[in-house]
Scaffold this active site. Structure first.
Site, PDB file in Angstrom:
ATOM      1  N   GLY A 478      -7.838  17.361  32.053  1.00 10.22           N
ATOM      2  CA  GLY A 478      -8.619  17.143  33.263  1.00 10.22           C
ATOM      3  C   GLY A 478      -7.782  17.106  34.520  1.00 10.22           C
ATOM      4  CE  LYS A 664     -12.608  21.689  44.989  1.00 12.85           C
ATOM      5  NZ  LYS A 664     -13.310  21.580  46.280  1.00 12.85           N
ATOM      6  CD  GLU A 736       1.310   7.755  34.459  1.00 13.55           C
ATOM      7  OE1 GLU A 736       2.161   8.650  34.616  1.00 13.55           O
ATOM      8  OE2 GLU A 736       1.420   6.872  33.596  1.00 13.55           O
TER       9      GLU A 736
HETATM   10  N1  MCN Z   1      -0.628  18.046  41.195  1.00 15.66           N
HETATM   11  C1  MCN Z   1      -0.459  18.740  42.382  1.00 15.66           C
HETATM   12  N2  MCN Z   1       0.760  18.737  42.988  1.00 15.66           N
HETATM   13  C2  MCN Z   1       1.814  18.104  42.451  1.00 15.66           C
HETATM   14  C3  MCN Z   1       1.668  17.415  41.229  1.00 15.66           C
HETATM   15  C4  MCN Z   1       0.418  17.417  40.617  1.00 15.66           C
HETATM   16  O1  MCN Z   1      -1.409  19.330  42.894  1.00 15.66           O
HETATM   17  N3  MCN Z   1       2.972  18.114  43.069  1.00 15.66           N
HETATM   18  C5  MCN Z   1      -1.967  17.930  40.573  1.00 15.66           C
HETATM   19  C6  MCN Z   1      -2.260  19.043  39.585  1.00 15.66           C
HETATM   20  O2  MCN Z   1      -3.649  19.315  39.571  1.00 15.66           O
HETATM   21  C7  MCN Z   1      -1.827  18.405  38.259  1.00 15.66           C
HETATM   22  C8  MCN Z   1      -2.246  16.967  38.459  1.00 15.66           C
HETATM   23  O3  MCN Z   1      -2.059  16.723  39.868  1.00 15.66           O
HETATM   24  O4  MCN Z   1      -2.482  18.994  37.159  1.00 15.66           O
HETATM   25  C9  MCN Z   1      -1.467  15.915  37.649  1.00 15.66           C
HETATM   26  O5  MCN Z   1      -0.096  16.185  37.688  1.00 15.66           O
HETATM   27  P1  MCN Z   1       1.016  15.143  37.201  1.00 15.66           P
HETATM   28  O6  MCN Z   1       1.126  14.042  38.151  1.00 15.66           O
HETATM   29  O7  MCN Z   1       2.237  15.927  36.881  1.00 15.66           O
HETATM   30  O8  MCN Z   1       0.441  14.521  35.847  1.00 15.66           O
HETATM   31  P2  MCN Z   1       0.404  15.204  34.395  1.00 15.66           P
HETATM   32  O9  MCN Z   1      -0.037  16.596  34.489  1.00 15.66           O
HETATM   33  O10 MCN Z   1       1.652  14.864  33.658  1.00 15.66           O
HETATM   34  O11 MCN Z   1      -0.821  14.419  33.735  1.00 15.66           O
HETATM   35  C10 MCN Z   1      -0.660  13.186  33.128  1.00 15.66           C
HETATM   36  C11 MCN Z   1      -1.118  12.065  34.033  1.00 15.66           C
HETATM   37  C12 MCN Z   1      -1.085  10.792  33.298  1.00 15.66           C
HETATM   38  S1  MCN Z   1       0.431  10.332  32.676  1.00 15.66           S
HETATM   39  C13 MCN Z   1      -2.219  10.054  33.067  1.00 15.66           C
HETATM   40  S2  MCN Z   1      -2.097   8.555  32.254  1.00 15.66           S
HETATM   41  C14 MCN Z   1      -3.489  10.543  33.527  1.00 15.66           C
HETATM   42  C15 MCN Z   1      -3.368  11.467  34.683  1.00 15.66           C
HETATM   43  O12 MCN Z   1      -2.411  12.387  34.526  1.00 15.66           O
HETATM   44  N4  MCN Z   1      -4.489  10.776  32.637  1.00 15.66           N
HETATM   45  C16 MCN Z   1      -5.563  11.538  33.059  1.00 15.66           C
HETATM   46  N5  MCN Z   1      -4.528  11.931  35.191  1.00 15.66           N
HETATM   47  C17 MCN Z   1      -5.592  12.116  34.374  1.00 15.66           C
HETATM   48  N6  MCN Z   1      -6.658  12.833  34.778  1.00 15.66           N
HETATM   49  C18 MCN Z   1      -7.681  13.054  33.920  1.00 15.66           C
HETATM   50  N7  MCN Z   1      -8.740  13.789  34.365  1.00 15.66           N
HETATM   51  N8  MCN Z   1      -7.673  12.561  32.654  1.00 15.66           N
HETATM   52  C19 MCN Z   1      -6.657  11.816  32.201  1.00 15.66           C
HETATM   53  O13 MCN Z   1      -6.646  11.366  30.960  1.00 15.66           O
HETATM   54 MO1  MOS Z   2       0.199   8.432  31.243  1.00 14.69          MO
HETATM   55  S1  MOS Z   2      -0.221   6.464  30.739  1.00 14.69           S
HETATM   56  O1  MOS Z   2       1.971   8.229  31.239  1.00 14.69           O
HETATM   57  O2  MOS Z   2      -0.115   9.212  29.719  1.00 14.69           O
END
Ligand code: MCN
Ligand code: MOS
Length: 769
Positions: A478, A664, A736
């Site tokens: 998501g 977005k 997070e």
């Molecule tokens: N993004 C962006 N620009 C950046 C970094 C990220 O636009 N510089 C956007 C992107 O759409 C990316 C999203 O933010 O897909 C999340 O990026 P990131 O912070 O790297 O996180 P991860 O992809 O590693 O996702 C894991 C993170 C965690 S650890 C938890 S807990 C959590 C979260 O994401 N669980 C989620 N968000 C969630 N969102 C949904 N819908 N469902 C979960 O279970």
């Molecule tokens: Mo997120 S709690 O680090 O999967």
């Protein structure tokens, strides 16, 4: 139409989508249409031939021993194929944990004889249908020798717990400086057990072909989970394939393989048929752990001008009887403010609960609740504006690591948030702003989340029809991974984003580390960027050199690729669509695999370690800089003076996540985190029945999370700038960050509204009236 498992087309790309660069555009999620139409198939919606159904049976006592399980009635029930208990379970090996530390050489049994918490798996029933299995599970006659249990953190038998030395931080002489400080405050802050409750519950379909195991299971980390299954069953890692193109949320709970997964795979092996096992919603409160309950005391010493002189911090979180789960309560306390003296210690306390697990911003979230309430209390004590006191103690560098921040746009976040919120119009006195029956409160808190780094791997293919395909075993639960990876590849190669297909969620694809710690977006855009540039270089090389290339006669040393066409930068010769070019030179595809592993760390063992453990993950302070995302939340509450009900009526948050790949989606992540924070502040709480150590509100009717009606308009403002130290493309952590600081901002607003300081979450009406 391509398979629905590789969502291809972007939906409506309005909303300024095509304005500006592709990476950084506000595209809608490319996996959205399949989800909206119900065409996206989640793990448990698959129906392989010959499928049978397993249900878990969990203990009804919190401590003791299973004396006996009478299986006769269950085994005789219609359709029942297998009743599994600790006694007839297959012998599995203990798997290494996620750090990759060698496991103890002892068998692993996912079904317990010795009971360490209420809701522990003790048996499983497999039958032809789900209904038959469920009915037979009720017929199991289980007798326990019950022993006294430690039900929670407050149980007198729990004690103070054991210290986690690794988390101790100290500099200066915090106790002496506190004793000598002109102003001192001290308080205890508490957070209850909180649960991940993703809307797609946990479960899987397991199927063996010889010694190969295929799993349809939602996962935040296909490679890490595949390693665990391989080690449990003693088969090669390559023999385990996990498929999960769509995942309905995880929030930390789907990062690791769990006991019920072992049971399903075991049953499938024993029966020689595919087994589907779905964890029920009540079982999901004990089949894996959420955020543990925490308590922390914080003492602040300061000058009369509000300059911190000392922070003394003691934290404790509950853990299970067998495992050690740490919720690092000092993670924000030790870096948010400049202080010459600090001491922070943490204990874990064993109680009879399932082993707690990660839940969105483990550590930072409760840590911020403590320090961000405490700094507000200090501001009130001194009559200083809560924003002003934060600026007076602004940490210009990382006080713990003694390293410069790579980027820290927290000052900008405070300024932008305050401006949009209208903070300067706040009247400082508690209970001084009201609207009829409603007391109005304005609260503020800051938050932070670290940037973690692990190498990733990705394949980019340029196909004969001129489209691109990006493949990776990373996942999208998501967050938007599909979309940002399409944007990255489109921009690097020079094709329209509509012509990029992304395939994720299959462990047979190029490897990826865990989608945890908010690292995936930065890692995987880095890997895809590298592979895409290499694919483009190969394309250009062919166009310059291939004997059949119409560009060969130009004798150019480079060519342009944009809008899906190859052309000369000087405008000579043709502008040929990529697909047509490939056909002319007789190429089916260009395929490039790249990783971001360091040179000299590409051996099979290095790669295995990198993708299946967190051993190679860099901390935010490995290197010359300290890397973090930052945020400031400004929140308005309305508290009904008679009833004590709290409504969050306005949220303005300003956040620094560096460069955003898709504003977005990043905003949607931020709003989602803030919504979870509102639920945490006002609603969420696992309630333990003290007689049996059972979670009584183990369903979404009683375990309250925020609904639409609880959520006001949320304004999020990005104040980040590209951070080249944090990641290849300049982004920092997004997912997070936003939940960190919401609960203290609400608690601070409630104090401003009512004059009542609530230091234990959630802030319910009985604590206010
Ligand atoms: N993004 C962006 N620009 C950046 C970094 C990220 O636009 N510089 C956007 C992107 O759409 C990316 C999203 O933010 O897909 C999340 O990026 P990131 O912070 O790297 O996180 P991860 O992809 O590693 O996702 C894991 C993170 C965690 S650890 C938890 S807990 C959590 C979260 O994401 N669980 C989620 N968000 C969630 N969102 C949904 N819908 N469902 C979960 O279970
Ligand atoms: Mo997120 S709690 O680090 O999967």
């Amino acid at each position: 139409m391509k398979s629905l498992e590789s969502p291809r087309k972007h939906g409506d790309a309005s909303d300024g989508a095509m304005a500006g660069a592709v990476l950084g555009a506000r595209l809608v999620r490319m996996d959205g249409p399949a989800k909206i139409k119900g065409a996206a198939r989640y793990a448990l919606e698959h129906r392989p031939e010959n499928l049978v159904h397993a249900v878990m049976v969990q203990s009804t006592v919190a401590a003791g021993r299973v004396r006996s399980i009478d299986k006769a009635a269950a085994e005789a029930a219609p359709g029942v194929l297998l009743v599994l208990t600790a006694d007839n379970a297959l012998h599995l090996a203990t798997a290494s944990d996620w750090t990759g530390a060698p496991p103890p050489d002892r068998p692993y049994n996912p079904l317990a004889r010795d009971v360490a918490f209420n809701g522990q798996h003790v048996a499983a029933v497999v039958a032809e249908t789900f209904e038959q299995a469920t009915e037979a599970a009720r017929l199991l006659d289980i007798a326990y020798d019950e022993a006294p249990a430690i039900v929670d953190l407050d149980d007198p038998a729990a004690g103070d717990g054991m210290p986690i030395g690794m988390l101790t931080a100290q500099w200066g002489d915090a106790d002496a400086a506190l004793a000598a400080a002109p102003v001192r405050i001290e308080a205890e802050y508490r957070t209850p057990r909180e649960y991940n409750v993703p809307i797609e519950p946990h479960g899987l379909i397991a199927e063996w072909h010889g010694d190969s195991l295929t799993l349809r299971e939602p996962s935040q980390w296909l490679d890490g989970m595949a390693r665990t299954y391989a080690e449990w069953f003693g088969v090669p890692f390559e023999n385990v394939r996990i498929i999960a193109p769509y995942i309905g949320g995880g929030f930390g709970s789907k990062a690791l393989a769990l006991g019920h997964g072992a049971v399903a795979a075991m049953a499938a092996r024993m029966l020689g048929r595919p087994v589907k096992l779905a964890i029920t919603r009540p079982q999901s409160f004990t089949a894996f752990g959420g955020r543990p309950a925490t308590r922390q005391t914080i003492a602040l010493g300061a000058t009369r001008q509000g300059k911190l002189l000392s922070i003394v911090h003691r934290g404790a979180n509950e853990t299970s009887m067998e495992g050690v789960a740490v919720e690092p309560l000092g993670s924000v306390t030790t870096i948010m403010y400049a202080t010459p003296n600090l001491s922070s210690h943490q204990n874990v306390v064993r109680v009879n609960t399932v082993r707690p697990g990660p839940l969105r911003a483990p550590g930072e979230n409760p840590s911020a609740f403590g320090i961000e309430c405490a700094i507000d209390e200090l501001a009130c004590e001194l009559g200083i504006d809560p924003l002003e006191i934060r600026l007076r103690n602004y940490a210009e560098e990382d006080p713990k690591a003694g390293k410069p921040w790579s980027t820290r746009r927290l000052r900008e976040a405070f300024a932008a948030g305050a401006d949009a919120f209208g903070w300067s119009r706040r009247s400082p006195e508690p209970r001084s702003m009201r609207d009829g029956h409603d007391l109005i409160g304005w609260g503020l808190a800051a938050g932070t989340y670290p940037v973690r780094r692990t190498p990733g791997e990705a394949k980019v293919s340029i196909l004969a029809d001129g489209t691109l395909e990006v493949t990776s075993s990373s996942i999208d639960m998501g967050q938007g991974t599909y979309t940002i990876l399409a944007q990255t590849a489109a921009e690097a190669v020079g094709v329209a984003v509509e012509n990029v297909a992304v395939r994720l969620g299959d462990s047979s694809l190029p490897r990826a580390p865990v989608a945890g710690g908010s690292q995936l977006a930065n890692l995987m855009t880095g890997a895809v960027h590298k592979a895409a540039l290499a694919a483009r270089d190969e394309l250009v090389g062919l166009a310059i050199n291939d004997p059949r290339s119409p560009f060969r006669t130009l004798q150019a040393n480079t060519l342009l690729v944009s809008d899906g066409r190859i052309s000369s930068p000087r405008g000579e010769g043709p502008a040929l669509p990529i697909g047509e070019f490939l056909r002319r030179i007789g190429r089916e595809r260009i395929e490039v695999l790249r990783d971001t592993l360091p040179e000299g760390a590409r051996s099979a063992a290095d790669r295995y370690k990198n993708y299946t453990t967190i051993a190679t993950m860099l901390s935010p302070t490995d290197g010359d800089y300290s890397l973090h995302s930052w945020c400031a939340h400004f929140i308005e509450v309305r508290v009904d003076e008679d009833f004590g009900t709290v409504r969050v009526s306005r949220v303005v948050s300003a956040l620094d996540s560096g460069r955003l790949y898709n504003p977005k989606l990043a905003e949607s992540q931020w709003k989602g985190g803030i919504i979870m924070g509102i639920g945490q502040a006002l609603l969420e709480e696992g309630i333990v029945d003290r007689r049996h150590g059972r979670i009584v509100n183990n369903n979404l009717g009683d375990y309250l999370i925020a609904t639409n009606a609880d959520i006001p308009d949320i304004e999020v403002i990005s104040v980040g700038i590209p951070d080249p130290h944090a990641s290849v493309l300049g982004g920092k952590a997004v997912g997070e960050l936003p939940i960190v600081g919401v609960a203290p901002a609400i608690a601070n607003a409630v104090y401003h509204a009512t004059g009542k300081r609530i230091r234990d979450l959630p802030i319910t009406l009985e604590k206010l009236v």
